[in-house]
Design a protein around this motif. Structure first.
Motif, PDB file in Angstrom:
ATOM      1  N   ASP A 219       0.823  -1.204   0.000  1.00 48.72           N
ATOM      2  CA  ASP A 219       0.000   0.000   0.000  1.00 48.72           C
ATOM      3  C   ASP A 219       0.864   1.264   0.000  1.00 48.72           C
ATOM      4  OD1 ASP A 219      -2.341  -1.407  -0.020  1.00 48.72           O
ATOM      5  OD2 ASP A 219      -2.692  -1.274   2.141  1.00 48.72           O
ATOM      6  N   ILE A 220       0.340   2.302  -0.671  1.00 48.84           N
ATOM      7  CA  ILE A 220       1.049   3.571  -0.781  1.00 48.84           C
ATOM      8  C   ILE A 220       0.658   4.465   0.395  1.00 48.84           C
ATOM      9  CG2 ILE A 220       1.310   5.652  -2.193  1.00 48.84           C
ATOM     10  CD1 ILE A 220       0.700   3.842  -4.646  1.00 48.84           C
ATOM     11  N   HIS A 221       1.664   4.945   1.127  1.00 45.66           N
ATOM     12  CA  HIS A 221       1.421   5.821   2.271  1.00 45.66           C
ATOM     13  C   HIS A 221       1.433   7.299   1.879  1.00 45.66           C
ATOM     14  CE1 HIS A 221       2.095   2.102   4.290  1.00 45.66           C
ATOM     15  NE2 HIS A 221       3.418   2.128   4.177  1.00 45.66           N
ATOM     16  N   ALA A 222       2.243   7.659   0.885  1.00 42.67           N
ATOM     17  CA  ALA A 222       2.340   9.059   0.469  1.00 42.67           C
ATOM     18  C   ALA A 222       2.942   9.133  -0.921  1.00 42.67           C
ATOM     19  CB  ALA A 222       3.191   9.872   1.447  1.00 42.67           C
ATOM     20  N   VAL A 223       2.565  10.178  -1.654  1.00 43.57           N
ATOM     21  CA  VAL A 223       3.097  10.458  -2.984  1.00 43.57           C
ATOM     22  C   VAL A 223       3.586  11.902  -2.998  1.00 43.57           C
ATOM     23  CG1 VAL A 223       2.601  10.637  -5.456  1.00 43.57           C
ATOM     24  CG2 VAL A 223       1.542   8.819  -4.097  1.00 43.57           C
ATOM     25  N   ARG A 224       4.795  12.126  -3.481  1.00 43.53           N
ATOM     26  CA  ARG A 224       5.356  13.462  -3.637  1.00 43.53           C
ATOM     27  C   ARG A 224       5.761  13.640  -5.098  1.00 43.53           C
ATOM     28  NH1 ARG A 224       3.151  14.123   1.021  1.00 43.53           N
ATOM     29  NH2 ARG A 224       4.307  13.483   2.891  1.00 43.53           N
ATOM     30  N   ILE A 225       5.265  14.697  -5.755  1.00 46.18           N
ATOM     31  CA  ILE A 225       5.560  14.943  -7.157  1.00 46.18           C
ATOM     32  C   ILE A 225       6.715  15.940  -7.270  1.00 46.18           C
ATOM     33  CG2 ILE A 225       4.612  15.668  -9.373  1.00 46.18           C
ATOM     34  CD1 ILE A 225       3.394  13.102  -8.194  1.00 46.18           C
TER      35      ILE A 225
END
Length: 548
Positions: free
Chosen positions: A406-412
């Motif tokens: 599972d993805i906890h956070a995304v930073r672009i």
């Protein structure tokens, strides 16, 4: 008494080779004159008469430190005549930890031959195109087969790779970017590579002609026409001007000419001795006008949240933008500080002025990310991220490698090209490429590569530039968290943090960082780093993040 090669600063071990040698004479050592911007210069001597097997290999490792600056001519003197011609040291470099000396062990001699083993702690690998891959620190062993040639020990048929200390590698090589236009031509995509500092402009040009790495082909194009070849002399630099000669057809449109000039100028001026670039294509001068400027990014905008709502933090206080009292981990657009987003109790909210521009249901405990196109990235699962920012509402963007957890956070990233993702039960960090459609609308995240960290969980992560990342790491059983910074394709540096961190964000450099967590007494803290010092954020803030 045995003779040691004269060596400046660093040591490298080379087990592999480069271009073929001329056959009219034996290789011999030579001095290389240093140009401005050429970096540290190394020199070395060839093998001493009568060297035993251990001494020969040890001296060979030292001689290899001069390799990238004398085309490994001195190092080849330690090889048999046939091996010196066939050896290709530029195929791969294995970088080992500078703090540990190579361990050399010699086997039993049999029939005028002997095997010598060198053991080191490996750190990273660099392929022939200059792409670095980090590895977990661990023992690496390589064997040399030595034979007698004209009564002297010589290394026979070494592997086509180089083993080099980190100190030598970073002294002799430069981490630079190849810049390629985005598919729409409005920005440049950075493709990090390591090239020898000597004749850097020529290495950069050869990298551009070869094109971007495979993972970037969906988001970047090469302005250099297909089928282009280079002259044998590479790039000539005089008085700060790099003279580029390409065997290629002149682009037909002014836009294509501008992109070609943009790509070449931005890339080649990274060389210390290059300030201008002149280009000819098959003898015709490239006259390019209207080269577009790079989009500006304001990564040092700090957004805070607390009982009074969400606002922009400055030295004079907090300028309120929203009265949301349940907000945590707020952020802003890297190009428009009026667009802010935050995590609420029931989802992610985004607002510009008094207008709500997005609501993404679900949990994003580490906060959302806002990209330069105005898209807000929020709650996620193992296979997709919820994104919003227009009248259509939230939509899902697929992320590959569902098996990673599972993805906890995304930073672009500021340029919108890459996504930094924290995921899985082991809280690992990954970097992927963001594929977009019209208007910068995100469509998918693919080509994920894991960031190698040493047996630690990633608490939070952030971009510092379009190719620089910062991570807070926590080793099992350790009482200290660490801030690790590194450029993509580079090597990390680390400092300890003063509190137990729950979230982190970086501005435009590793000197601008904000962390939220608890101190040793259990007191909640929001600390902002300015240079080497940590200061408390304005009173009343419970969390804060920089733009992006």
């Amino acid at each position: 008494m045995r003779r040691r090669p004269a060596l400046l600063l660093a040591v490298c071990l080379v087990l592999a080779g480069c271009a073929s040698l001329p056959t009219s004479s034996a290789p011999a050592p030579f001095d290389v004159p240093a140009r401005d911007g050429a970096g540290v210069q190394f020199s070395a001597e060839g093998p001493a008469d009568g060297s035993d097997a251990e001494t020969l290999v040890g001296d060979f490792l030292l001689a290899c430190a001069a390799g990238p600056q004398d085309d490994y001519a001195t190092a080849r003197l330690f090889l048999t005549s046939a091996s010196a011609r066939a050896w290709q040291p530029d195929t791969e470099i294995l970088v080992y930890d500078t703090d540990t000396a190579p361990a050399i062990s010699v086997g039993a001699e049999a029939n005028s031959s002997v095997d010598v083993t060198v053991s080191v702690l490996g750190v990273a690998s660099i392929d022939a195109s200059g792409v670095l891959t980090r590895v977990e620190v661990g023992a690496v062993s390589r064997s040399f087969s030595l034979v007698r040639e004209n009564g002297q020990w010589r290394i026979n048929a070494p592997d086509n790779l180089v083993l080099m200390s980190r100190a030598a590698f970073t002294a002799l090589y430069s981490l630079v970017n190849l810049y390629f236009p985005t598919t729409e031509g409005t920005d440049l995509v950075a493709d990090p590579r390591w090239f020898p500092s000597r004749r850097l402009a020529s290495h950069l040009l050869a990298g551009l002609v070869a094109g971007p790495r495979q993972s970037l082909t969906a988001v970047a194009s090469n302005a250099i026409p297909a089928g282009t070849t280079l002259p044998s002399h590479g790039v000539e630099v005089a008085d700060g001007v790099a003279r580029v000669e390409l065997n290629a057809v002149m682009p037909a449109s002014e836009g294509a000419k501008a992109r070609l000039s943009w790509e070449l100028t931005r890339t080649l001026t990274q060389a210390g001795d290059v300030s201008q670039v002149g280009v000819t294509l098959s003898g015709e001068t490239l006259e390019a006008h209207g080269v577009p400027p790079a989009p500006p990014y304001s990564l040092d905008t700090l957004v805070g949240a607390g009982p009074q709502g969400v606002g922009i933090v400055s030295d004079s206080g907090v300028r309120s933008l929203s009265g949301a009292t349940d907000a945590t981990n707020p952020t802003a657009s890297p190009v428009d500080s009026a667009l802010v987003a935050w995590s609420g109790t029931d989802g992610v909210y985004a607002q510009r002025g008094d207008n709500t521009v997005a609501f993404l249901p679900g949990q994003a405990p580490l906060g959302p990310s806002v990209d330069r196109y105005g898209w807000v990235w929020g709650p996620a699962s193992a296979s997709s991220v919820s994104v919003g920012g227009d009248s259509e509402g939230a939509f899902g963007v697929g992320v590959e490698a569902e098996s990673a957890g599972d993805i906890h956070a995304v930073r672009i990233s500021p340029d919108g090209v890459r996504a930094l993702i924290i995921r899985g039960s082991d809280a690992s960090a990954w970097v992927g490429v963001v594929e977009r459609g019209a208007g910068g609308r995100p469509q998918a995240v693919h080509s994920l590569e894991r960031i190698t960290v040493e047996r630690a969980a990633v608490i939070d992560a952030s971009w510092t530039t379009s190719t620089g990342v910062a991570l807070v790491l926590r080793e099992s059983g350790s009482e200290e968290d660490h801030l690790v910074t590194m450029p993509l394709g580079g090597l990390p540096s680390s400092v300890s943090l003063p509190i137990r961190v729950s979230s982190m964000s970086a501005g435009s450099s590793s000197a601008s960082v904000v962390i939220t967590g608890v101190d040793s007494g259990g007191e909640r803290q929001v600390l902002v780093r300015s240079g080497a010092l940590w200061q408390s954020a304005p009173q009343g803030l419970t969390s804060a993040r920089f733009a992006g």
